[in-house]
Design an enzyme around this catalytic site. Structure first.
Site, PDB file in Angstrom:
ATOM      1  N   CYS A  11       0.833  -1.197   0.000  1.00  0.00           N
ATOM      2  CA  CYS A  11       0.000   0.000   0.000  1.00  0.00           C
ATOM      3  C   CYS A  11       0.869   1.249   0.000  1.00  0.00           C
ATOM      4  O   CYS A  11       2.076   1.186   0.244  1.00  0.00           O
ATOM      5  CB  CYS A  11      -0.890   0.045   1.243  1.00  0.00           C
ATOM      6  SG  CYS A  11      -1.953  -1.377   1.502  1.00  0.00           S
TER       7      CYS A  11
ATOM      8  N   ASP B 129      20.217  37.106 -13.952  1.00  0.00           N
ATOM      9  CA  ASP B 129      18.929  37.411 -14.591  1.00  0.00           C
ATOM     10  C   ASP B 129      18.413  38.758 -14.106  1.00  0.00           C
ATOM     11  O   ASP B 129      18.364  39.030 -12.897  1.00  0.00           O
ATOM     12  CB  ASP B 129      17.922  36.315 -14.260  1.00  0.00           C
ATOM     13  CG  ASP B 129      16.578  36.560 -14.899  1.00  0.00           C
ATOM     14  OD1 ASP B 129      16.435  36.280 -16.093  1.00  0.00           O
ATOM     15  OD2 ASP B 129      15.677  37.059 -14.193  1.00  0.00           O
TER      16      ASP B 129
END
Length: 489
Positions: free
Chosen positions: A34, A439
């Site tokens: 599970c 940037d």
């Protein structure tokens, strides 16, 4: 994590969904495995064993739980983020390399012997490459069984099985149901979709902030290759066996995915690429917990938790577009890319929207006359050098490549600077720690928040954000009022 038995037991007792995909719990008394969050009452501690992968649990003789469907959980963030041999191998297997080229082909892509790859994967994941590929084929088969009306023989072939017998045996072993029973159970809830279209749900770890994720993809969309239509991001896909189109729409608990493929053998790879593009295997709680430790980022994380890094379905395409977008606006970059697509892209038919082309491959661009590009001369030279390197295989950009080696090869090309290298690493290679300190948008955001203004000082400050600097970039970029940071109206 599966070796930390007590921690795993606590996660299972609390049914903590944050650990779904990190490990799997198998119950020795029932023969079932599970996910940690399974709603069934937790088993006794002495009856639990823990596995690092679904394939490992299957190799140990356990079958998938019919209640929690552990085969449908998001992938482990560990294999998505790590850059070592095991992680690279897992990403290539998810992309279908073993099904197409076998274990020897996987090993060749990684630069190791087949025996070394087998040994390493078995040691870390409890299963070798064939078992991992088999578990993936089972998941693909279940998707096709439950979401289509294809004959079972076509499902088996499309999922990658060599025979109907191996298809039937695998489905029965993994899911404890024959293929026909799986289909009849799912038919009651199946929604009608157009013929040839697959409708899927892509799960993710909550929370997920769709604003910058889908906003970025929509705002930078190349006409003909991508579009935003009816609340969904749509694009064409170049795939190993053919091509396709995909529509991805954010929902509260999943991402709705509608795929149309010319060859169903591409289904597994197409799903893997869409998941990578949307960064759906990230662990947002781990990312946000670390970033929120910086007082500057904490309010940004609290305001919109769960930001993902918008990536790409094709790293070569992204690298070419990154060069076209050097030192120009988003609109100009789209214009340059759109012209390239019309001139050199392969035409496709899209019956549900306005997609017209595949983005041209490096091979298709190899004979490009640089004079036809409306770019400065130096950028033309950079673009054609990158095309040549990609076409010749001197630079390879895929999920199985060593990220640092790719950085070095890109940086050696004329006109490829740190900004382009890190953008490709972030969005093309999926490096969660890629960082673009030069940037302009990032520096403007940093200055507005009182962070260091020079790239060197910003890099030093960002040490506290590692290994999630790419996510810190998303939070910083999102402070700007730009279309890439919001869902289109």
């Amino acid at each position: 994590m599966h070796t930390d038995t007590e921690r795993c037991r606590r996660a299972v007792r609390s049914r903590d969904a944050r650990f779904d995909g990190w490990f799997y719990v198998a119950v020795t008394t029932t023969g079932i495995y599970c996910r940690p969050s399974c709603p069934v009452a937790p088993p006794k501690p002495e009856n639990m064993t823990f596995h690092p992968s679904a394939a490992s649990a299957q190799e140990a003789g356990f079958r998938a739980c019919k209640r929690c469907r552990p085969d449908a959980v998001p992938g482990s963030p560990e294999w998505d983020a790590r850059a070592d041999l095991t992680a690279r191998a897992v990403r290539l297997i998810a992309d279908g390399v073993v099904d197409r080229h076998g274990v020897t082909g996987l090993a060749a892509r990684l630069g190791y012997s087949a025996r070394q790859v087998e040994r390493q994967l078995t040691a870390e994941l409890g299963a070798g490459p064939l078992a991992l590929a088999r578990a993936q084929r089972a998941r693909t088969a279940r998707l096709l069984i439950e979401t289509t009306t294809l004959p079972m023989a076509e499902v088996a072939f499309a999922a990658g099985f060599a025979s109907i017998r191996s298809f039937n045996d695998t489905v029965r072993t993994v899911f404890a149901l024959p293929p026909g029973e799986l289909r009849s159970r799912a038919a009651r809830n199946r929604q009608a979709v157009p013929t040839g279209v697959l409708s899927l749900r892509l799960p993710f770890r909550a929370p997920l902030c769709p604003d910058n994720l889908f906003g970025h993809l929509a705002a930078t969309a190349v006409p003909g290759v991508e579009e935003w239509r009816d609340g969904a991001y749509r694009r064409t896909l170049r795939l190993p066996y053919g091509h396709g189109t995909v529509a991805l729409r954010p929902r509260p608990d999943y991402v709705e995915c509608r795929l149309s493929l010319t060859d169903l053998r591409d289904l597994t790879g197409a799903i893997a690429r869409c998941r990578r593009m949307l960064d759906l295997d990230a662990d947002p709680e781990a990312v946000d917990e670390l970033l929120a430790g910086d007082p500057v980022l904490a309010p940004l994380v609290a305001k919109a938790p769960g930001r993902r890094v918008p990536r790409t379905v094709d790293a070569e395409e992204f690298a070419l577009r990154a060069v076209l977008g050097q030192q120009v606006s988003t609109a100009a970059a789209r214009t340059h890319a759109g012209r390239l697509v019309v001139a050199h892209g392969e035409r496709v038919v899209d019956t549900e929207g306005g997609l017209t082309h595949l983005f041209p491959s490096p091979d298709a661009l190899a004979g490009l006359d640089p004079e036809t590009l409306a770019l400065p001369r130096t950028r033309r030279a950079t673009f054609t050098s990158l095309v040549a390197a990609l076409a010749a295989g001197e630079v390879r950009l895929d999920v199985g490549e060593d990220r640092e080696a790719v950085r070095a090869r890109l940086a050696a090309l004329p006109g490829i600077g740190p900004w382009t290298v890190e953008c490709v690493a972030m969005r093309g290679l999926g490096d969660p720690d890629a960082f673009v300190p030069t940037d302009l948008g990032l520096r403007r955001a940093a200055a507005g928040l009182g962070l260091p203004g020079t790239p060197a000082a910003l890099v030093r400050h960002a040490e506290r954000w590692r290994p999630w600097r790419a996510y810190a970039v998303q939070y910083l970029w999102a402070t700007d009022d730009h279309p890439v940071n919001r869902l289109p109206a």
